[in-house]
Design an enzyme around this catalytic site. Structure first.
Site, PDB file in Angstrom:
ATOM      1  N   ASP A 170       0.873  -1.168   0.000  1.00  0.00           N
ATOM      2  CA  ASP A 170       0.000   0.000   0.000  1.00  0.00           C
ATOM      3  C   ASP A 170       0.916   1.225   0.000  1.00  0.00           C
ATOM      4  O   ASP A 170       1.866   1.299   0.783  1.00  0.00           O
ATOM      5  CB  ASP A 170      -0.848  -0.015   1.289  1.00  0.00           C
ATOM      6  CG  ASP A 170      -2.205   0.609   1.084  1.00  0.00           C
ATOM      7  OD1 ASP A 170      -2.260   1.671   0.459  1.00  0.00           O
ATOM      8  OD2 ASP A 170      -3.192   0.040   1.585  1.00  0.00           O
ATOM      9  N   GLU A 217      -6.871   3.121  -5.648  1.00  0.00           N
ATOM     10  CA  GLU A 217      -8.096   3.300  -4.862  1.00  0.00           C
ATOM     11  C   GLU A 217      -8.878   4.407  -5.558  1.00  0.00           C
ATOM     12  O   GLU A 217      -8.699   5.592  -5.278  1.00  0.00           O
ATOM     13  CB  GLU A 217      -7.788   3.690  -3.416  1.00  0.00           C
ATOM     14  CG  GLU A 217      -9.066   3.677  -2.576  1.00  0.00           C
ATOM     15  CD  GLU A 217      -8.907   4.341  -1.208  1.00  0.00           C
ATOM     16  OE1 GLU A 217      -9.701   4.019  -0.323  1.00  0.00           O
ATOM     17  OE2 GLU A 217      -8.012   5.193  -1.047  1.00  0.00           O
ATOM     18  N   HIS A 234     -11.145  -2.695   4.130  1.00  0.00           N
ATOM     19  CA  HIS A 234     -11.061  -2.292   5.539  1.00  0.00           C
ATOM     20  C   HIS A 234     -11.779  -0.970   5.820  1.00  0.00           C
ATOM     21  O   HIS A 234     -11.707  -0.471   6.948  1.00  0.00           O
ATOM     22  CB  HIS A 234      -9.587  -2.173   5.934  1.00  0.00           C
ATOM     23  CG  HIS A 234      -8.884  -1.091   5.154  1.00  0.00           C
ATOM     24  ND1 HIS A 234      -8.487  -1.242   3.837  1.00  0.00           N
ATOM     25  CD2 HIS A 234      -8.538   0.174   5.490  1.00  0.00           C
ATOM     26  CE1 HIS A 234      -7.934  -0.128   3.407  1.00  0.00           C
ATOM     27  NE2 HIS A 234      -7.944   0.754   4.403  1.00  0.00           N
TER      28      HIS A 234
HETATM   29  C1  GLC Z   1      -7.636   5.303   2.186  1.00  0.00           C
HETATM   30  C2  GLC Z   1      -7.561   4.144   3.165  1.00  0.00           C
HETATM   31  C3  GLC Z   1      -8.242   4.571   4.457  1.00  0.00           C
HETATM   32  C4  GLC Z   1      -7.504   5.775   5.018  1.00  0.00           C
HETATM   33  C5  GLC Z   1      -7.515   6.917   3.978  1.00  0.00           C
HETATM   34  C6  GLC Z   1      -6.583   8.017   4.370  1.00  0.00           C
HETATM   35  O1  GLC Z   1      -8.926   5.563   1.809  1.00  0.00           O
HETATM   36  O2  GLC Z   1      -8.187   3.005   2.604  1.00  0.00           O
HETATM   37  O3  GLC Z   1      -8.237   3.508   5.414  1.00  0.00           O
HETATM   38  O4  GLC Z   1      -8.125   6.223   6.202  1.00  0.00           O
HETATM   39  O5  GLC Z   1      -7.043   6.454   2.720  1.00  0.00           O
HETATM   40  O6  GLC Z   1      -5.237   7.634   4.189  1.00  0.00           O
END
Ligand code: GLC
Length: 658
Positions: free
Chosen positions: A208, A375, A438
């Site tokens: 990630d 994402e 998650h």
């Molecule tokens: C992404 C992650 C999430 C996190 C956010 C800020 O959406 O999946 O868990 O809180 O980024 O980094």
């Protein structure tokens, strides 16, 4: 991002954004031995879909909580010796399995296809996967311990959420060092061991990577916040703000997705910095070329170690409007009490695509088909196409399609429409389907109706693993883990759940520890009675050990589907022909391999018996008999290809055309 049913994915953000939110030198090709082990012979061919446990009634609040809404803006895993590597099928079922497997084995993976195209990728949230040192928090050595389980499930790669040094405000998504391992999770040597052992299990590792922001404890930010003349000051997004009634105010009306103003004042520099998420997560200034150089260097650090690619966190948020214009209000307030604003100036800005193209060129310079996953919460499939680079295919290989799987209505029409859009609007790029992660209420609870959740979970699994898409699984999804949202604010760990209570209860519910067995109150996750989040009480029936031994479990349904997909050319790479398209209750399609071999999938999304008219010949697909490969509930009989077929409530039927 959206945070509750669907937390990150709703097409329209109710929080206020207005948007919908090999090793370095290559991993050895799959060995013949592995393919033999993972072909369907080892798996039960037919599945009874009797619920192996009573389906809990779904509390209404779980289906559509306000946190999901906050994230709608990002329009937002040993098997130990005790766990058998493959399900123990009774002899009769094993014979059926072997027969069906024989029927289904239509070819080996083509060398022309990159590994990720037909891959099953498994998301690991390391805090909650496996604790190896008894501190109540999962770690890298825990993942290493469970590699056997992951291999037996049939996963090709694992995506591990951030384990870098971090103050853990956002449980790792606030990184203070991009080139190290947080002692909470282990050491760099532990990571290297994990990578090496994963390779032995034919599993790649995807990391990630948080490019949008760092922790406010990152040395860059500590430097940046010291003085306007500090070397790293321009690594972040600063502004003097405006003076209102002699008081210094933020430059505009932007709000953080986690609540409150998106601007934080720093007296030492007499400026505000921008943070899309928590104030401890300052946004990087991607208009500064030195930021790109520094972040690409961090990526190279891991690529050089041999990771297979990256999942790019919050990648749609990389740039903001240079003029910092006020965001148009859309009306209403979100769960945090902030006005709901359009995200036109804070998300999906065109500048991000230049960075994506340069990033792709950089990762492509490495051998072994490194992959970039995004994402990408976007409101339409057409917008998703831009993340692949459209016809040029020069950006991400796998931006996530959150439109198909992060909804909450089991609806054949909606799924059909989205799958057709994937076929027609993505310039033949490879879709990546995801139903769980998650940040979102688990699909068990989102799509489940409180009565038929076990059958519905099988439908979701069949859709994920038989459509023409790379499949993304989240730990626990394969055993039917449920969402366990805390009942009392004092038990909440996710900060947005603490500040947003009771409207916003946070994401703890989908982050509870992986349920490995029923041996002790920690479900095999940890030896520590005080795990960082409590183990969900249903671990006594919902766990890997128990489901491994039950041929009819959800876990073995997943294993069978994954094995079938791996061994069958039509399911792996065949084109999709939608069938019976006027049917609002049943989703039916056929996957057709280049050789003409075809597999039909029919999913009854209702609690009533339905009839399906595949009309295969009219759709140009040849064959006279539909031979059942997998079915739920019970063993559905073979059928004539030109007949109307009756499907029991919530049936999932996968049949080979002969
Ligand atoms: C992404 C992650 C999430 C996190 C956010 C800020 O959406 O999946 O868990 O809180 O980024 O980094």
């Amino acid at each position: 991002m959206s945070l509750r049913a669907p937390r990150w994915s709703a097409p329209l953000c109710r929080l206020g954004c207005g948007g919908a939110l090999s090793a370095k030198r290559g991993i050895a090709p799959r060995t013949a031995a592995r393919d033999a082990r993972l072909t369907p012979e080892a798996m039960p061919a037919k599945h009874e879909c009797r619920a192996s446990r009573p389906a809990p009634r779904r509390p209404a609040a779980r289906r559509r909580g306000p946190l999901t809404e906050a994230f709608a803006c990002l329009a937002f895993l040993a098997a130990t010796a005790a766990i058998p590597a493959a399900p123990a099928a009774p002899p009769a079922q094993a014979a059926q399995a072997a027969q069906a497997a024989q029927a289904a084995r239509t070819g080996a993976p083509s060398d022309a296809d990159p590994w990720w195209r037909s891959a099953v990728i498994y998301e690991i949230y390391p805090r909650s996967f496996q604790d190896s040192n008894g501190d109540g928090i999962g770690d890298l050595n825990g993942i290493t311990r469970r590699l056997g389980y992951l291999e037996s499930l049939g996963v090709d790669a694992i995506w591990i959420t951030p384990f870098y040094p971090s103050p853990q405000v956002d449980f790792g998504y606030d990184i203070s060092d991009y080139e190290a391992v947080d002692p909470l999770y282990g050491t760099l040597a532990d990571f290297d061991r994990l990578l090496a052992q994963a390779r032995q299990h034919h599993i790649r590792i995807i990391l990630d990577m948080v490019l949008n922001h760092t922790s406010d404890q990152h040395p860059w930010f500590l430097d940046a916040a010291r003085s306007r003349n500090a070397p790293r000051h321009d690594f972040y997004v600063w502004n003097d703000g405006r003076s209102v009634d002699d008081t210094r105010r933020p430059p505009n009306n932007w709000v953080s997705l986690f609540g409150g103003s998106a601007w934080q004042y720093v007296p030492a520099v007499e400026q505000f910095y921008y943070h899309r998420f928590y104030r401890q997560q300052p946004d990087l200034n991607w208009r500064n070329p030195r930021v790109e150089q520094a972040m690409f260097a961090a990526l190279r650090f891991w690529l050089d170690r041999g990771v297979a690619g990256f999942r790019l966190d919050a990648i749609t948020e990389l740039f903001e409007d240079e003029q910092l214009r006020d965001a148009p209000a859309l009306g209403g307030v979100n769960a945090q009490g902030d006005p709901i604003l359009s995200d036109v100036y804070t998300k999906n800005l065109p500048e991000v695509h230049g960075v994506m193209r340069r990033l792709r060129a950089m990762t492509d310079s490495y051998p072994g088909e490194r992959v970039l996953i995004g994402e990408t919460y976007v409101p339409t499939t057409a917008e998703l196409d831009a993340w692949y680079g459209g016809a040029a295919h020069d950006e991400l290989q796998l931006p996530m399609d959150t439109l198909v799987g992060l909804g909450s209505h089991l609806d054949a029409d909606t799924f059909r429409r989205h799958l057709i859009e994937e076929q027609t609007q993505l310039h033949h790029s490879q879709p990546l389907l995801v139903f769980d992660n998650h940040d979102n209420v688990r699909s068990w609870d989102r799509y489940g109706d409180g009565v038929h959740n076990a059958q519905i979970a099988r439908i979701i699994a069949a859709l994920l693993l038989t459509s023409r898409a790379t499949a993304l699984l989240y730990q626990g999804e394969e055993i039917g883990q449920t969402t366990a949202t805390p009942a009392r604010v004092e038990d909440v760990r996710d900060p947005i759940g603490i500040t947003g209570w009771p409207k916003q209860k946070g994401r703890d519910g989908e982050r509870t520890p992986m349920q490995w067995d029923d041996a002790d109150p920690q479900a095999g996750f940890s030896t520590n009675p005080h795990t960082w989040l409590p183990v969900t009480p249903n671990y006594r029936t919902v766990n890997v050990r128990r489901e491994s031994a039950d041929p009819e479990s959800l876990l073995n349904w997943y294993r069978s589907l994954i094995a079938l997909r791996r061994g069958n050319a039509a399911l792996r790479s065949g084109r999709t022909v939608m069938l019976d398209t006027g049917n609002r209750d049943v989703l039916t399609y056929v996957r057709v391999a280049a050789s003409g071999e075809a597999v039909l999938v029919s999913l009854n999304m209702t609690a009533r018996t339905q009839s399906v008219a595949p009309a295969l010949a009219a759709a140009g697909v040849r064959g006279s008999l539909l031979h059942t490969l997998l079915s739920s509930p019970a063993a559905l009989p073979d059928a004539a290809a030109d007949a109307r077929i009756g499907l029991p409530p919530f049936a999932a039927w996968v049949a080979m055309l002969r």
